[in-house]
Design a protein around this motif. Structure first.
Motif, PDB file in Angstrom:
ATOM      1  N   LEU A 108      -6.582   7.129   1.337  1.00 19.42           N
ATOM      2  CA  LEU A 108      -6.153   7.052  -0.062  1.00 19.42           C
ATOM      3  C   LEU A 108      -7.340   6.870  -0.997  1.00 19.42           C
ATOM      4  CD1 LEU A 108      -2.931   4.853   0.215  1.00 19.42           C
ATOM      5  CD2 LEU A 108      -3.079   7.089  -0.861  1.00 19.42           C
ATOM      6  N   LEU A 109      -8.295   6.036  -0.561  1.00 19.35           N
ATOM      7  CA  LEU A 109      -9.486   5.832  -1.392  1.00 19.35           C
ATOM      8  C   LEU A 109     -10.264   7.142  -1.539  1.00 19.35           C
ATOM      9  CD1 LEU A 109     -10.848   2.374  -0.136  1.00 19.35           C
ATOM     10  CD2 LEU A 109      -9.486   2.849  -2.162  1.00 19.35           C
ATOM     11  N   VAL A 168      -2.527  -0.069  -4.988  1.00 19.42           N
ATOM     12  CA  VAL A 168      -2.950   0.106  -3.602  1.00 19.42           C
ATOM     13  C   VAL A 168      -4.166  -0.748  -3.276  1.00 19.42           C
ATOM     14  CG1 VAL A 168      -4.037   1.754  -2.030  1.00 19.42           C
ATOM     15  CG2 VAL A 168      -2.039   2.432  -3.330  1.00 19.42           C
ATOM     16  N   VAL A 169      -5.122  -0.754  -4.189  1.00 23.05           N
ATOM     17  CA  VAL A 169      -6.445  -1.269  -3.845  1.00 23.05           C
ATOM     18  C   VAL A 169      -6.426  -2.767  -3.518  1.00 23.05           C
ATOM     19  CG1 VAL A 169      -8.731  -1.735  -4.783  1.00 23.05           C
ATOM     20  CG2 VAL A 169      -7.762   0.543  -4.959  1.00 23.05           C
ATOM     21  N   GLY A 220      -4.789  -3.573  -0.236  1.00 22.96           N
ATOM     22  CA  GLY A 220      -5.654  -2.957   0.761  1.00 22.96           C
ATOM     23  C   GLY A 220      -6.872  -3.813   1.035  1.00 22.96           C
ATOM     24  N   LEU A 221      -7.492  -4.305  -0.045  1.00 28.82           N
ATOM     25  CA  LEU A 221      -8.682  -5.124   0.136  1.00 28.82           C
ATOM     26  C   LEU A 221      -8.353  -6.440   0.854  1.00 28.82           C
ATOM     27  CD1 LEU A 221     -10.665  -4.592  -3.185  1.00 28.82           C
ATOM     28  CD2 LEU A 221     -11.112  -3.636  -0.919  1.00 28.82           C
ATOM     29  N   TRP A 261      -4.566   2.842  -9.554  1.00 28.79           N
ATOM     30  CA  TRP A 261      -5.223   2.494  -8.295  1.00 28.79           C
ATOM     31  C   TRP A 261      -4.973   1.061  -7.858  1.00 28.79           C
ATOM     32  CZ3 TRP A 261      -8.457  -1.545  -9.313  1.00 28.79           C
ATOM     33  CH2 TRP A 261      -8.819  -1.701 -10.645  1.00 28.79           C
ATOM     34  N   MET A 317       1.280   6.240  -6.422  1.00 32.82           N
ATOM     35  CA  MET A 317       0.740   5.997  -7.769  1.00 32.82           C
ATOM     36  C   MET A 317      -0.765   6.218  -7.842  1.00 32.82           C
ATOM     37  SD  MET A 317       3.021   2.691  -8.211  1.00 32.82           S
ATOM     38  CE  MET A 317       4.641   2.927  -7.545  1.00 32.82           C
ATOM     39  N   MET A 318      -1.370   6.384  -6.693  1.00 30.06           N
ATOM     40  CA  MET A 318      -2.822   6.585  -6.645  1.00 30.06           C
ATOM     41  C   MET A 318      -3.205   7.822  -7.451  1.00 30.06           C
ATOM     42  SD  MET A 318      -4.942   4.663  -4.993  1.00 30.06           S
ATOM     43  CE  MET A 318      -6.520   4.592  -4.187  1.00 30.06           C
ATOM     44  N   TYR A 344      -8.474   9.453  -3.893  1.00 26.95           N
ATOM     45  CA  TYR A 344      -8.614   9.007  -5.279  1.00 26.95           C
ATOM     46  C   TYR A 344     -10.001   9.363  -5.814  1.00 26.95           C
ATOM     47  CZ  TYR A 344      -8.579   5.985  -9.368  1.00 26.95           C
ATOM     48  OH  TYR A 344      -8.644   5.512 -10.651  1.00 26.95           O
ATOM     49  N   ARG A 359       9.330   8.950 -11.882  1.00 28.10           N
ATOM     50  CA  ARG A 359       8.151   8.376 -12.507  1.00 28.10           C
ATOM     51  C   ARG A 359       7.104   9.454 -12.772  1.00 28.10           C
ATOM     52  NH1 ARG A 359       6.877   5.036  -8.796  1.00 28.10           N
ATOM     53  NH2 ARG A 359       5.600   6.566  -7.753  1.00 28.10           N
ATOM     54  N   ALA A 390       0.984   4.175  -2.760  1.00 31.51           N
ATOM     55  CA  ALA A 390       0.320   5.432  -2.391  1.00 31.51           C
ATOM     56  C   ALA A 390       0.643   6.536  -3.389  1.00 31.51           C
ATOM     57  CB  ALA A 390       0.724   5.843  -0.978  1.00 31.51           C
ATOM     58  N   ILE A 436       0.848  -1.198   0.000  1.00 34.51           N
ATOM     59  CA  ILE A 436       0.000   0.000   0.000  1.00 34.51           C
ATOM     60  C   ILE A 436       0.878   1.240   0.000  1.00 34.51           C
ATOM     61  CG2 ILE A 436      -1.724   1.315   1.283  1.00 34.51           C
ATOM     62  CD1 ILE A 436      -2.770  -1.304   2.388  1.00 34.51           C
ATOM     63  N   GLN A 437       1.916   1.198   0.837  1.00 34.40           N
ATOM     64  CA  GLN A 437       2.800   2.352   0.939  1.00 34.40           C
ATOM     65  C   GLN A 437       3.486   2.636  -0.394  1.00 34.40           C
ATOM     66  OE1 GLN A 437       6.573   1.978   1.790  1.00 34.40           O
ATOM     67  NE2 GLN A 437       6.776   4.196   1.765  1.00 34.40           N
ATOM     68  N   GLU A 438       3.962   1.579  -1.048  1.00 35.79           N
ATOM     69  CA  GLU A 438       4.621   1.769  -2.345  1.00 35.79           C
ATOM     70  C   GLU A 438       3.647   2.334  -3.379  1.00 35.79           C
ATOM     71  OE1 GLU A 438       7.960  -1.815  -2.232  1.00 35.79           O
ATOM     72  OE2 GLU A 438       6.080  -2.138  -3.280  1.00 35.79           O
ATOM     73  N   PHE A 490      -5.188   4.888   6.725  1.00 36.40           N
ATOM     74  CA  PHE A 490      -4.501   5.486   5.568  1.00 36.40           C
ATOM     75  C   PHE A 490      -5.019   4.920   4.245  1.00 36.40           C
ATOM     76  CE2 PHE A 490      -1.857   1.756   4.984  1.00 36.40           C
ATOM     77  CZ  PHE A 490      -1.717   1.252   6.266  1.00 36.40           C
ATOM     78  N   PHE A 491      -5.472   3.664   4.271  1.00 36.25           N
ATOM     79  CA  PHE A 491      -6.047   3.072   3.065  1.00 36.25           C
ATOM     80  C   PHE A 491      -7.356   3.777   2.733  1.00 36.25           C
ATOM     81  CE2 PHE A 491      -8.580  -0.567   1.166  1.00 36.25           C
ATOM     82  CZ  PHE A 491      -7.990  -0.463  -0.079  1.00 36.25           C
TER      83      PHE A 491
END
Lengths: 280, 539, 342
Positions: free
Chosen positions: C154-155, A249-250, A253-254, A246, A240-241, C158, B280, A238, A234-236, C150-151
């Motif tokens: 982030l959602l 992360v997603v 996360g899920l 998406w 790129m969100m 986004y 990037r 973040a 998730i941190q990596e 934090f997740f």
């Protein structure tokens, strides 16, 4: 004793808990066999397939080094569960033993221990975990240790209170009269009888431990790369969100939410089963 | 008190919700204003003292612009593909700043500076030779500055002589080509000595405590407001006389720790100058073509894979060469740096010019690497750890992962070790890390200066812990060599050693990418990588 | 009554001192156990050698023994000096003066969100037990409990900022291109109200919505469950049944009799939630570049900057102690049967 028929009855009454239990078994199986069945090597980079969206070749897409996210999510399950299970068992074992001893013996040792636990409780726990990981170095062992230490006070207090309430119980006196020493009284009589709330606590705590590990990773104190772990992924991802990738992360996360969700449902369920009065 | 505050904010929130003003669209106000240049960067400054103990790079954004120096570097236009309209400092053209003119004596042992008439500090007091003298004395005395000043042969207060109110002379024992450039660096900033001396104490004779949080300078900008860790505002100093300054806009410098947030602001045109974005993001933004990116590399800043030459197995030349041949240079350059830099690999086999840093001859060749490793006596490889700074993972983590993979192919088993920033310096100083990533630059452009810092000695900057007596000797020989031909020959030998003995493996010289809004002009890259604001204009 | 309350408060504060002292000692030792050497970390100048490092060590007082350092630290603490931050270059006290309001303000808003959402939902779930609404609440609270803040943040970023573009830029406390007003109290909302600047007030609130919503997520489950549970207990109790038997209206019974009794355990949970929000919103502050104390503590810890970390832990621990006391007193005020712990 609870018989099989009994369990079946309870499960029928607690449908959601049953589903949670089944899901956890499935997740555990995934954690065990995952590394042998994933479609790609979770560590191998592929710089020609960087940040691909989910497709038939890469079900959850690829990350910034072209690694398959699906494989990484699956393989990460083992490490995340291992960290949570070891950490929680460690803090439960230590917390329960010390808590039971203090609760039964009382006196100066009890007061001293309670003070120490007060100090631990007053400490901002997440910062404590960070500091511990920073002191012991970024390794799986120190994350386990930090998670175990910050959860210790809960078990100590829980057990101490339980034992305090049971110290005078008839079966304890009977055990003493029968010639059991303090250690035997505590471990053979008191602890087994005080376990139900601890079991509930453990099951809830497993979820927290996973969240805690992920939180540490998000701050940058996670396991060493390139080991797949949900929080690190998730941190990596973040960063790129915002560029629209998406999936990085997603999916982890899920997976994380699902695992914690199951543990907390199971914890609730166990509490309901053990304490019918609070059944929801 | 707390209760009242609590109630107050409770009511406030209640009101907000009731008015239904939740998710508001962005306001017209967010559109750019010509009077303000908004800068977004990652880290907060930690001192206003150019030579403050533990000063960090962001603080240079303040100190460089609120203080003047006697001299400064000139600027020259850049011509690269994403450098249109930008300038870079010219190391070979040192121009007067607080001094109106300066003259080097024929023997090179003394330099006379004539101060500019009518120039004042921000509070209106004129700049005098006494101020300059106090400031230079300070620079050779405070811990942070004195070693650097020493590299320009300035070590003793007796060397700074006040000739008259407007003239000061700097004397050195030998003619030193590093004296004048050193006076253009951060540390010998010119302080308003009368103000500073009101804040000195017996234990703090150079007002370090006070100057940490106060500015007493006369630079092109004044510090108008400062909110620690969040933002500061620099205002042009209207009476600045010490050089051409076109800037009339206020500078609003905001600290935004998340790269993602900075990128969004840059893309939406809500900021004029955005820094510290990962390659990037930069590559993606260039591809989308919505923003203007200036990619400028500091020629003497290099990213290395460093091997500790002091401990086995990296004390073995063949092992180092094997590692150098196993690095997937091009893949890293393309996929990790997104080509945002100048490669330091794949250069010609022979040294042809005394230009340094210049590309080494290595490219990835695993067969050669494996053969070298076998020759070195490690046919089945060995185990080692690769350390990276946990604060700087955007580039170094993927580099570490790719290195781990590549070295794995020749049998070297690598464990990646992420080290918190606060520990990295300690481990580097103690020379305990076997293999790690390092990134550093030299302020002064001469090759011998570069090799003196990075390829010899016992400081942490000698990343490879390289201890070759020949290198030590020729670096010392070159220090005072005045004959260009002999000097070049010595430098060629240094380069030769760096190439064949590879104590450290240079990867690239990365761009400092800056996203600028369409109306920005006059962006100038300075040796210290922080902002030179006085040439910036906004239309 | 009044004197006894005061006495209890004083007693409780007195007994908190050894705890806080313990926290102080542990922090002091723990942070010095960090492997990094601050003197080396802050020897940032090029050409820094061993001599410079030694000089910096002396300047920081790190050449003294740990005991000596602790005594000096305590002495300075009693004078109200928390030391200086190397990372920000300010005194720790002034850093906290600007950052604590930001943290408190955000935590209050998150707290407000969490309460507004979960208490009514908990009450309704208890009233209509086992209805579809109750089931929905159960699912929502379980998902919320499993969601890393934090997740979720982030959602939100986004969806509401990147995709829909309706949310305020997820950076800091003030919108772009605004030179923020000089702080009066440091609370953005209060300051803008004091100066009567509605435009700025609205912006400040808009900035808080996403981070506060992300932070609220973790509080929903404990609050909702506790509210529902204790409301069920209250609704099933004899006095509520009696009141119903007397023919009082359902609404009146719920609001007048059941709710006040159900609030007691909820108060304790609210206290726990609020103190967690104040001390543990580090990830939210990092994600949203919120200039609060959590992000400050993390940055200081990573940069082996001792003074701010020590101050942070001490302040959060004090808040925790104070919060526990306040909850106890409030509980006693709500329920006369409640015995204040000594």
């Amino acid at each position: 004793m609870i018989s099989i028929a009994n369990i079946r009855f309870i499960l029928r009454r607690n449908f959601v808990t049953g589903i949670a239990a089944v899901l956890i078994v499935v997740l555990m199986i995934v954690a065990l066999i995952g590394p042998y069945v994933v479609p790609h090597d979770p560590l191998t980079t592929n710089l020609r397939e960087v940040l691909r969206p989910p497709s038939s070749a890469f079900w959850f897409g690829t990350d910034h080094l072209g690694r398959d996210i699906f494989s990484r999510v699956i393989v990460a399950a083992r490490l995340d569960f291992a960290i949570a299970i070891v950490a929680v068992s460690l803090s439960a074992a230590v917390g329960v033993s010390i808590g039971a001893f203090c609760g039964y013996v009382g006196g100066r040792i009890d007061r001293a221990m309670s003070r120490i636990v007060d100090v631990m409780m007053a400490f901002p726990l997440f910062v404590a975990a960070m500091a511990l990981v920073a002191v012991f170095g970024n390794s799986v062992e120190s994350i386990v240790l930090a998670t175990a230490i910050i959860n210790l006070p809960f078990y100590f207090r829980l057990m101490r209170a339980e034992i305090n309430a049971r110290r005078e119980a008839g079966y304890v006196e009977a055990a003493i009269i029968n010639g059991n020493n303090t250690r035997q009284v505590i471990f053979q009589f008191l602890i087994p009888n005080s376990m139900p709330p601890v079991v509930v606590q453990i099951s809830l705590n497993l979820g927290w431990a996973i969240l805690n590990t992920a939180g540490l990773a998000f701050i940058g104190l996670g396991v060493a790369p390139p080991t797949p772990e949900w929080g690190i992924m998730i941190q990596e991802g973040a960063a790129m969100m915002v560029s629209g990738q998406w999936w990085v992360v997603v999916f982890p996360g899920l997976a994380l939410v699902l695992a914690v969700f199951c543990f907390s449902l199971l914890g609730d369920g166990i509490r309901d089963i053990m304490d019918p009065r609070r059944r929801s | 008190m707390r209760r009242r505050e609590f109630l107050g904010s409770g009511i406030a929130f209640g009101g907000a919700a009731a008015l239904g003003i939740a998710f508001q669209p962005r306001l017209a106000l967010a559109q750019s204003q010509t009077g303000v240049i908004r800068v977004l960067a990652e880290g907060p400054p930690n001192t206003f003292d150019p030579a403050g103990t533990g000063y960090n790079i962001p603080s240079v954004n303040i100190t460089w612009n609120v203080y003047d120096r006697l001299v400064t570097f000139g600027q020259k236009p850049l011509t690269g593909p994403d450098q249109q309209g930008a300038f870079i400092y010219d190391y070979d053209n040192i121009v007067p700043q607080a001094a109106e003119s300066y003259k080097v004596a024929p023997d090179g042992k003394s330099i006379t500076f004539n101060l500019r008439k009518g120039a004042t500090f921000h509070d209106g007091t004129p700049v005098t030779a006494a101020d300059v003298k106090w400031s230079l004395d300070r620079a050779i005395n405070v811990t942070t500055a004195k070693n650097q000043m020493g590299t320009g042969s300035m070590k003793d207060a007796k060397q700074f002589i006040v000739v008259d109110d407007m003239t000061i002379r700097v004397e050195t024992d030998l003619a030193d080509r590093f004296t004048v450039p050193n006076l253009a660096l951060l540390f010998p900033a010119i302080f308003n000595s009368k103000v500073c001396m009101q804040h000195t104490t017996a234990s703090d004779p150079w007002a370090q405590e006070w100057l940490k949080t106060n500015v007493a300078g006369g630079g092109p900008f004044k510090l108008a407001s400062y909110q620690a860790g969040q933002q500061f505002v620099l205002e042009p100093f209207a009476n600045w006389k010490n050089g051409p300054s076109k800037s009339t806009a206020k500078i609003l410098y905001q600290i935004v720790p998340q790269a993602a947030s900075r990128r969004i602001a840059a893309e939406r045109g809500e900021a004029d100058l955005v820094r510290d974005l990962p390659g990037r993001d930069i590559a993606a933004m260039i591809a989308e073509g919505k923003v203007k990116v200036l990619g400028i590399a500091n020629p003497s800043t290099v990213t290395y894979i460093a091997m500790n030459n002091g401990i086995a197995p990296f004390d073995n030349l063949k092992v180092r060469q094997a590692v150098a041949y196993s690095v997937p240079y091009q893949a890293m350059f393309d996929a990790v740096l997104y080509k945002r830099g100048n490669p330091m690999f794949g250069g010609p086999a022979k040294v042809t010019s005394p230009e340094w840093p210049s590309p080494l001859p290595y490219t990835q060749d695993l067969t050669k690497a494996k053969a070298l490793l076998t020759e070195a006596g490690f046919p089945s490889g060995f185990e080692t750890t690769f350390s990276i700074d946990a604060d700087d993972v955007t580039v170094s983590e993927p580099v570490a992962i790719l290195m781990q993979e590549a070295l794995g192919k020749i049998g070297i088993k690598v464990t990646i070790n992420k080290i918190p920033a606060g520990q990295m310096g300690t481990l580097l100083t103690e020379k305990k890390l076997p293999l790690f990533i390092a990134n550093a630059g030299a302020w002064l452009r001469s090759p011998d200066y570069f090799f003196r810092i990075f390829y010899q000695g016992d400081t942490r900057w000698n990343f490879g812990s390289y201890a070759n007596p020949e290198m030590v000797k020729i670096v010392a020989d070159a220090r005072w060599e005045t004959d260009p031909a002999k000097y070049n020959a010595l430098v060629m030998r240094m380069i030769e050693l760096a190439r064949t003995e590879v104590p450290v493996i240079p990867l690239w010289s990365a761009f400092q990418d800056t996203v600028v809004s369409k109306g920005m002009h006059g962006y100038t890259y300075m040796f210290h990588r922080s902002l030179e604001l006085r040439h910036l204009t906004k239309s | 009554m009044r004197t006894s309350l005061l006495k209890v408060i004083l007693l409780r504060l007195w007994s908190a001192i050894p705890v806080l002292f313990g926290v102080l000692v542990v922090t002091f030792v723990l942070i010095r156990a960090l492997p990094g050497d601050p003197a080396i970390h802050y020897a940032t100048s090029p050409n820094a050698g061993p001599e410079e490092i030694e000089q910096i060590r002396r300047q920081f007082g790190l050449d003294r023994s740990v005991i000596e350092q602790f005594v000096i630290y305590l002495r300075e603490l009693f004078r109200g000096n928390f030391g200086n931050s190397m990372v920000t270059g300010q005194t720790v006290l002034s850093d906290f003066a600007t950052r604590l309001p930001a943290t408190i303000e955000l935590a209050m808003m998150a707290f407000f969100f969490a309460i507004v959402l979960s208490l009514p939902a908990g009450i309704m779930a208890a009233i209509w037990r086992n209805s579809w609404f109750d089931q929905l609440c159960r699912v929502v609270s379980s998902v919320a409990a499993a969601m890393p803040v934090f997740f979720f943040g982030l959602l939100l970023v986004y969806v509401f900022y990147f995709k829909l573009g309706v949310a305020s830029e997820p950076i800091g406390r003030w919108p772009s291109m605004i030179i923020p007003p000089a702080p009066i109290t440091g609370f953005a909302t209060i300051d803008t109200l004091m100066t009567g600047d509605w435009e700025l007030f609205r912006m400040a609130v808009a900035k808080m919505i996403m981070p506060a919503a992300s932070m609220a997520i973790f509080a929903i489950a404990p609050l909702l469950r506790m509210m529902r549970g204790s409301m069920i207990d209250a609704l099933d109790s004899d006095y509520v049944l009696a009141a119903r038997a007397f023919g009082l209206s359902r609404i009146r019974v719920i609001l007048r009799y059941a709710l006040p009794n159900a609030m007691l355990p909820v108060l304790a949970t609210m206290g726990m939630v609020l103190s967690t929000m104040l001390g543990a919103n580090i990830m939210i502050e990092k994600l949203f570049s919120w200039p609060g104390i959590g992000a400050y503590a993390v940055n200081s810890l990573i940069a082996v900057d001792y003074a701010p970390v020590q101050a942070f832990v001490l302040i959060v621990a004090s808040l925790f102690v104070a919060m526990t006391l306040v909850i106890d007193i409030l509980s006693a005020a709500v329920d006369p049967r409640y015995k204040l712990k000594r």
